[in-house]
Design a protein around this motif. Structure first.
Motif, PDB file in Angstrom:
ATOM      1  N   LYS A  72      46.707  42.404  45.812  1.00  0.00           N
ATOM      2  CA  LYS A  72      45.293  42.381  45.163  1.00  0.00           C
ATOM      3  C   LYS A  72      45.485  43.270  43.845  1.00  0.00           C
ATOM      4  N   THR A  73      46.090  44.278  43.609  1.00  0.00           N
ATOM      5  CA  THR A  73      46.294  45.077  42.626  1.00  0.00           C
ATOM      6  C   THR A  73      46.685  44.247  41.285  1.00  0.00           C
ATOM      7  N   THR A  76      43.276  41.925  40.512  1.00  0.00           N
ATOM      8  CA  THR A  76      42.367  42.536  40.075  1.00  0.00           C
ATOM      9  C   THR A  76      42.171  43.123  38.547  1.00  0.00           C
ATOM     10  N   ILE A  79      41.799  39.950  36.521  1.00  0.00           N
ATOM     11  CA  ILE A  79      40.249  39.668  36.539  1.00  0.00           C
ATOM     12  C   ILE A  79      39.683  40.814  35.316  1.00  0.00           C
ATOM     13  N   CYS A  80      40.220  41.903  35.620  1.00  0.00           N
ATOM     14  CA  CYS A  80      39.355  43.060  34.878  1.00  0.00           C
ATOM     15  C   CYS A  80      39.926  42.787  33.266  1.00  0.00           C
ATOM     16  N   LEU A 143      38.430  50.273  38.269  1.00  0.00           N
ATOM     17  CA  LEU A 143      38.341  49.074  39.181  1.00  0.00           C
ATOM     18  C   LEU A 143      39.256  49.241  40.418  1.00  0.00           C
ATOM     19  N   PHE A 147      38.269  49.432  44.580  1.00  0.00           N
ATOM     20  CA  PHE A 147      38.788  48.624  45.540  1.00  0.00           C
ATOM     21  C   PHE A 147      39.486  49.305  46.648  1.00  0.00           C
ATOM     22  N   TYR A 159      36.995  40.388  46.004  1.00  0.00           N
ATOM     23  CA  TYR A 159      37.661  41.035  44.743  1.00  0.00           C
ATOM     24  C   TYR A 159      37.658  40.299  43.720  1.00  0.00           C
ATOM     25  N   GLY A 163      34.880  42.348  41.264  1.00  0.00           N
ATOM     26  CA  GLY A 163      35.864  42.925  40.125  1.00  0.00           C
ATOM     27  C   GLY A 163      35.221  42.363  38.827  1.00  0.00           C
TER      28      GLY A 163
END
Length: 460
Positions: A72-73, A76, A79-80, A143, A147, A159, A163
């Motif tokens: 998920k790192t 995200t 997404i960021c 972010l 999380f 997320y 995010g």
């Protein structure tokens, strides 16, 4: 021998155009090129901190969630990056009012947009595309911290949604207040690289998430006493912290946006390192005294807490003060982590203790330790209380902390409550028991090991 000569000749042929350019370039062009390379390198170091977060968080959580936590790192940060490019960068650094920017959305990377939209960044000769990447790296770190409070129990869609909204409606607003010409900037708030802007924001969002998601299954007994849920791999956690420590040399020194002058970025690197060293030693000693054993996770948190604290102060304080700031950060983070756990707040990676409490302390510390000479050199605020500045700078720092904390607390709560109503926040008990690797992704991060040990134990 002939091959060596040929290789040397080929190298000189490749190098010659660069040397010719250097001969023809003006001093101003050379200065701009050096600054651009330096800030690009700093951006790469800060983006590489995502690898540190992935290792630290995966190592600090259970094996059945390791692949999810690490993976998920990547998600995200992607997404960021998109959200910050479209809206976040303009809201944070675009020309506007005292509260948010109103120009510079959908970054083109071209200098004509920079001249029209980003007056707050006009003091640096670094190209706007590199400035964007550097500031994106900071948003990504904030972010990632946020999380940490979601770990081991949040649904994957959360997320995506949080995010996106954190990067658009939360992080850039406070960034504009402090760095984009906003109201705190006008008051002279000293937050050189983001103890408040980056770390306190992320930590506050993590705290709200931790409270709304409630503790992990098996964390507390019926009498409210906590159970230890250890991370599955301390070696990964140690490696993650070392990567973060190295990445901080982009985080703090890179915020000069210049490699020229009298080595100011080198001084900032030195204060950053001394604080981290003091935090490691102080936290290990205090854990040894408290537990009767030297606790490695506490030492790692001490390093990070010290780095968080010195992030605001690195450009404003003497080296001895950096050591004091780092040591105090390591100690207060240790005790606040113990208090939060006893209070029933299950923060799996101690995000609020490490990034929130230490971020508050680091931001306030400049109001105590900032020297007149360094404040003048940085061009922000004035001297701290211990250097004849009275309570003015300390008051500005406290106002900035309170404003950012309240804003992020309220907005994060609103956003997460909306998400809870629409898609829900937490996975089912069955999904949490088998682990998010399997329930959210269909495979384990450690498939052979999990098959051997089974997948129904809460302790894995």
């Amino acid at each position: 021998m002939g091959k060596k000569l040929l290789a040397a000749f080929s190298f000189m042929v490749l190098l010659f155009p660069t040397l010719a350019f250097a001969d023809d370039a003006t001093p101003v062009q050379l200065q701009g090129a050096i600054n651009a390379v330096w800030v690009m390198l700093a951006a790469i170091l800060v983006i590489f901190m995502q690898a540190g977060f992935a290792l630290l968080e995966a190592g600090s959580t259970r094996m059945k969630n390791a692949g999810h936590v690490a993976g998920k790192t990547v998600l995200t940060f992607g997404i960021c990056a998109i959200a910050f490019w479209a809206f976040g960068f303009g809201l944070a650094f675009g020309d506007g009012n005292s509260f948010f920017g109103t120009t510079g959305f959908f970054v083109t990377g071209l200098e004509d947009q920079a001249q029209r939209a980003f007056g707050a960044l006009s003091g640096s000769d670094v190209p706007i595309g590199i400035k964007f990447l550097f500031q994106l790296a900071f948003a990504g770190v904030s972010l990632a911290i946020a999380f940490g409070g979601f770990a081991e129990r949040a649904k994957l869609p959360v997320y995506f949604i949080f995010g996106l909204l954190f990067t658009i409606v939360i992080y850039p607003i406070v960034a504009h207040w402090v760095w984009g010409g906003g109201w705190l900037s006008k008051l002279g708030m000293q937050d050189f690289a983001g103890s408040t802007v980056v770390h306190l924001q992320g930590a506050t969002a993590a705290l709200v998430a931790t409270l709304l998601l409630k503790p992990r299954l098996g964390k507390y007994n019926k009498d409210k006493t906590p159970n230890l849920i250890p991370g599955h791999n301390q070696v990964l956690s140690v490696l993650g912290v070392f990567i973060l420590w190295i990445g901080w040399f982009g985080f703090n020194p890179g915020s000069t946006l210049s490699a020229m002058g009298d080595g100011y970025f080198g001084y900032i690197a030195m204060t950053t390192n001394m604080a981290a060293a003091a935090g490691a030693v102080a936290a290990l000693i205090v854990s040894w005294m408290y537990f009767g054993k030297a606790d490695i996770p506490s030492m790692l948190n001490g390093v990070l807490a010290a780095l968080v604290a010195i992030t605001a102060a690195c450009a404003f304080v003497d080296a001895w003060a950096a050591i004091v700031i780092g040591a105090i950060a390591g100690i207060i983070t240790f005790f606040t982590a113990q208090w939060f756990e006893r209070a029933g707040i299950d923060d799996p990676i101690y995000a609020f203790s490490v990034h929130g409490i230490a971020g508050i302390w680091g931001t306030l510390s400049t109001g105590l330790f900032a020297t007149p000479e360094l404040a003048e050199k940085a061009g922000v605020g004035g001297a701290g209380l211990f250097y004849g500045g009275g309570f003015h700078q300390l008051g500005v720092q406290a106002l900035g902390v309170f404003g950012a904390l309240a804003f992020v607390l309220v907005l994060s709560y609103i956003v997460l409550m909306i998400i809870k109503a629409v898609v829900g926040l937490r996975v089912t008990e069955e999904e949490e028991i088998i682990g998010l690797d399997l329930s959210e992704h269909g495979s384990y991060g450690y498939p052979e090991q999990m098959k051997k040990s089974g997948n129904n134990s809460l302790s894995q």
